[in-house]
Design a protein around this motif. Structure first.
Motif, PDB file in Angstrom:
ATOM      1  N   ASN A 275      28.909  44.327  40.465  1.00 44.29           N
ATOM      2  CA  ASN A 275      30.202  44.809  40.042  1.00 44.29           C
ATOM      3  C   ASN A 275      31.321  44.424  40.859  1.00 44.29           C
ATOM      4  O   ASN A 275      31.000  43.970  41.977  1.00 44.29           O
ATOM      5  N   THR A 276      32.757  44.512  40.642  1.00 42.74           N
ATOM      6  CA  THR A 276      33.793  44.275  41.645  1.00 42.74           C
ATOM      7  C   THR A 276      33.634  44.877  42.930  1.00 42.74           C
ATOM      8  O   THR A 276      33.751  44.014  43.973  1.00 42.74           O
ATOM      9  N   LEU A 277      33.293  46.181  43.093  1.00 41.05           N
ATOM     10  CA  LEU A 277      33.158  46.711  44.483  1.00 41.05           C
ATOM     11  C   LEU A 277      32.073  46.227  45.268  1.00 41.05           C
ATOM     12  O   LEU A 277      32.479  45.696  46.265  1.00 41.05           O
TER      13      LEU A 277
ATOM     14  N   PHE B 283      33.043  34.974  36.973  1.00 38.05           N
ATOM     15  CA  PHE B 283      32.335  36.223  36.536  1.00 38.05           C
ATOM     16  C   PHE B 283      32.429  36.133  35.022  1.00 38.05           C
ATOM     17  O   PHE B 283      32.576  35.315  34.378  1.00 38.05           O
ATOM     18  N   TYR B 284      31.585  37.225  34.742  1.00 33.69           N
ATOM     19  CA  TYR B 284      31.432  37.416  33.391  1.00 33.69           C
ATOM     20  C   TYR B 284      32.256  38.750  33.289  1.00 33.69           C
ATOM     21  O   TYR B 284      32.549  39.563  33.724  1.00 33.69           O
ATOM     22  N   LYS B 285      32.764  38.723  31.827  1.00 38.14           N
ATOM     23  CA  LYS B 285      33.432  39.860  31.554  1.00 38.14           C
ATOM     24  C   LYS B 285      33.038  40.334  30.039  1.00 38.14           C
ATOM     25  O   LYS B 285      32.707  39.559  28.891  1.00 38.14           O
ATOM     26  N   TYR B 286      32.598  41.792  29.967  1.00 38.37           N
ATOM     27  CA  TYR B 286      32.159  42.446  28.872  1.00 38.37           C
ATOM     28  C   TYR B 286      33.017  43.634  28.637  1.00 38.37           C
ATOM     29  O   TYR B 286      32.705  44.574  29.466  1.00 38.37           O
ATOM     30  N   GLY B 287      33.790  43.492  27.670  1.00 37.15           N
ATOM     31  CA  GLY B 287      34.834  44.515  27.475  1.00 37.15           C
ATOM     32  C   GLY B 287      35.598  44.740  28.881  1.00 37.15           C
ATOM     33  O   GLY B 287      36.234  44.013  29.312  1.00 37.15           O
ATOM     34  N   ARG B 288      35.491  45.979  29.344  1.00 41.26           N
ATOM     35  CA  ARG B 288      36.169  46.221  30.738  1.00 41.26           C
ATOM     36  C   ARG B 288      35.405  45.783  31.895  1.00 41.26           C
ATOM     37  O   ARG B 288      35.755  46.058  32.970  1.00 41.26           O
ATOM     38  N   ARG B 289      34.047  45.775  31.616  1.00 40.72           N
ATOM     39  CA  ARG B 289      33.299  45.606  32.595  1.00 40.72           C
ATOM     40  C   ARG B 289      33.413  44.108  33.142  1.00 40.72           C
ATOM     41  O   ARG B 289      33.153  43.083  32.450  1.00 40.72           O
TER      42      ARG B 289
END
Length: 66
Positions: free
Chosen positions: A5-7, A32-38
C-alpha cells in the motif's frame, strides 16, 4: 512480488507517504494499481522507479530539466 500500500511503499523508498501521493498525482512516481480508493505498488515497480532516479551528480538533474 508483493503488493504494497502507499504507506508501505513510502517506507520502502524512504520517502513520506504525502510525497509519494504527490508524485502519483503529478505522474512522476512509480507505476501503481488503482482499485477504487485502494492504491497498490509492486515491489519491482518501486525498484525500477528508484533506479531511474539514480544520478552521479546534481548537474545531471539540471540537464534533464532544460
Amino acid at each position: 512480488m508483493a503488493a504494497r500500500n502507499t504507506l508501505e511503499a513510502a517506507q520502502y523508498l524512504g520517502v513520506s507517504e504525502s510525497y509519494l501521493n504527490q508524485l502519483r498525482v503529478r505522474g512522476d512516481g512509480p507505476t501503481f494499481y488503482k482499485y477504487g480508493r485502494r492504491v497498490s505498488y509492486e515491489t519491482n515497480d518501486l525498484d525500477l522507479w528508484k533506479e531511474s532516479r539514480r544520478r552521479r551528480s546534481t548537474s545531471e538533474y539540471k540537464k534533464e530539466a532544460a
